[in-house]
Design a protein around this motif. Structure first.
Motif, PDB file in Angstrom:
ATOM      1  N   LYS A  39       0.844  -1.194   0.000  1.00  0.00           N
ATOM      2  CA  LYS A  39       0.000   0.000   0.000  1.00  0.00           C
ATOM      3  C   LYS A  39       0.881   1.246   0.000  1.00  0.00           C
ATOM      4  N   ILE A  40       0.623   2.123  -0.947  1.00  0.00           N
ATOM      5  CA  ILE A  40       1.460   3.307  -1.167  1.00  0.00           C
ATOM      6  C   ILE A  40       0.546   4.502  -1.437  1.00  0.00           C
ATOM      7  N   ALA A  41       0.888   5.667  -0.893  1.00  0.00           N
ATOM      8  CA  ALA A  41       0.094   6.883  -1.157  1.00  0.00           C
ATOM      9  C   ALA A  41       0.179   7.265  -2.629  1.00  0.00           C
ATOM     10  N   SER A  42      -0.930   7.782  -3.159  1.00  0.00           N
ATOM     11  CA  SER A  42      -1.028   8.107  -4.591  1.00  0.00           C
ATOM     12  C   SER A  42      -0.430   9.468  -4.936  1.00  0.00           C
ATOM     13  N   THR A  43       0.802   9.694  -4.469  1.00  0.00           N
ATOM     14  CA  THR A  43       1.577  10.843  -4.940  1.00  0.00           C
ATOM     15  C   THR A  43       2.206  10.466  -6.272  1.00  0.00           C
TER      16      THR A  43
ATOM     17  N   ILE B 293       5.506  -7.392  -7.936  1.00  0.00           N
ATOM     18  CA  ILE B 293       5.084  -6.985  -6.592  1.00  0.00           C
ATOM     19  C   ILE B 293       3.868  -6.080  -6.763  1.00  0.00           C
ATOM     20  N   HIS B 294       2.711  -6.580  -6.369  1.00  0.00           N
ATOM     21  CA  HIS B 294       1.470  -5.854  -6.655  1.00  0.00           C
ATOM     22  C   HIS B 294       1.189  -4.797  -5.589  1.00  0.00           C
ATOM     23  N   CYS B 295       0.574  -3.710  -6.032  1.00  0.00           N
ATOM     24  CA  CYS B 295       0.408  -2.538  -5.168  1.00  0.00           C
ATOM     25  C   CYS B 295      -1.049  -2.110  -5.064  1.00  0.00           C
ATOM     26  N   ASN B 296      -1.337  -1.451  -3.953  1.00  0.00           N
ATOM     27  CA  ASN B 296      -2.626  -0.831  -3.658  1.00  0.00           C
ATOM     28  C   ASN B 296      -2.332   0.645  -3.439  1.00  0.00           C
ATOM     29  N   LEU B 297      -2.744   1.480  -4.390  1.00  0.00           N
ATOM     30  CA  LEU B 297      -2.479   2.924  -4.284  1.00  0.00           C
ATOM     31  C   LEU B 297      -3.616   3.577  -3.510  1.00  0.00           C
ATOM     32  N   THR B 298      -3.249   4.120  -2.354  1.00  0.00           N
ATOM     33  CA  THR B 298      -4.225   4.619  -1.391  1.00  0.00           C
ATOM     34  C   THR B 298      -4.231   6.145  -1.356  1.00  0.00           C
TER      35      THR B 298
END
Length: 318
Positions: A125-129, A144-149
């Protein structure tokens, strides 16, 4: 059939909590965590020993390494309950550092893999900057799959789709909060409910855009204030819901109809758009709500990350 079971016919239901002992009763597919939820969990008596054990097992290690061990320990417990994926968040204080975000994601995945968990069951999980999206672009290429929060603006969603991100979490409730506060006494709750809710409209726009143009990124509505917002997004790919609202859905039996439909989205009269870095930053700047809520969200997660740091340091000193 209760509303939760009806919702599951149209949408993958995800639990938004660090409280893994609550999960089983709602039978979610996946679970999401964030620094605030983990902090909330470790302050409860039933989870305090887990924190203490993890800190004791890694005494003498760097603080940021111990924090990641704690986050992954919660993730491992959650994965014993859910059949799908867990989202584990990179430190929000790295939200404007692409290289550091990639490095932290590598470490989190390595910890999960060392514990026997396939990377397919973890979303970083990573901030959507802009920097966060660029980090996720690199990570996705490595499998490596991500969740943009902390996603509030359409430009953030478009950039994530272009970057090949696995999943995004547009924040319904925080968008609603901003517009309600901005309107003040002029806010009409009834008129702004359901499909007219500004947070619901934001997610609907993103969902329609992705389905219209065949963008594979999953849309997971997040940050709900009431069940009306959830039901108005029935049909969204996924919805991540707090235990309190899951319980409300489980206790209600009014009909839930599909609100979002991929086939209908294909016929939408909209144009495809793209954003380079300059255009992305300008579009975000032009959206006062998104600019303020993104910054506020990063600051709040950073504060809670700092509180978790202090709890760990206190345990080490004890």
């Amino acid at each position: 059939m209760n509303q939760l079971d009806q919702l599951k016919q149209f949408t993958t239901v995800v639990a938004d909590t660090g409280n893994f002992k609550q999960l089983a009763q709602f039978a979610p597919q996946d679970a999401t965590t964030n620094p605030s939820l983990i902090l909330k969990a470790v302050q409860q008596p039933e989870y305090a020993p887990l924190l203490a054990e993890t800190v004791a097992a890694h005494r003498g290690r760097a603080l940021d390494e111990i924090v990641d061990e704690v986050l992954v320990r919660f993730g491992l417990e959650i994965l014993k309950v859910v059949p799908g994926r867990v989202s584990t968040e990179v430190d929000a204080r790295l939200s404007f550092d692409t290289a550091a975000t990639v490095a932290r994601a590598h470490r989190l995945i390595a910890l999960y893999e060392a514990a026997g968990i396939a990377r397919s069951r973890v979303l970083i999980k990573i901030a959507s900057t802009w920097e966060g999206i660029e980090a996720a672009r690199q990570l996705e290429k490595e499998g490596i799959h991500c969740n943009l929060t902390l996603l509030f603006a359409f430009c953030q969603a478009v950039a994530c789709g272009d970057a090949g991100i696995q999943l995004i979490s547009p924040f319904v409730g925080r968008i609603y909060d901003w517009y309600k506060k901005s309107a003040g006494a002029q806010w009409d709750e009834a008129a702004m409910a359901g499909a007219n809710d500004p947070g619901v409209k934001s997610v609907s726009q993103i969902y329609t855009y992705y389905k219209k143009f065949g963008i594979a990124t999953e849309v997971m509505g997040a940050s709900f204030r009431n069940v009306g917002q959830i039901n108005a997004l029935s049909g969204c790919d996924l919805l991540t819901i707090s235990p309190d609202l899951l319980a409300q859905l489980q206790g209600a039996d009014a009909p839930v109809a599909r609100a979002l439909d991929a086939a209908a989205a294909k016929t939408a009269a909209i144009d495809e758009v793209h954003f380079d870095e300059a255009a992305f930053r300008w579009a975000l700047n032009e959206d006062a709500m998104a600019t303020e809520k993104l910054a506020e969200g990063i600051r709040a997660f950073a504060v809670d990350a700092g509180k978790l740091d202090r709890m760990i340091l206190d345990l080490q000193a004890a």
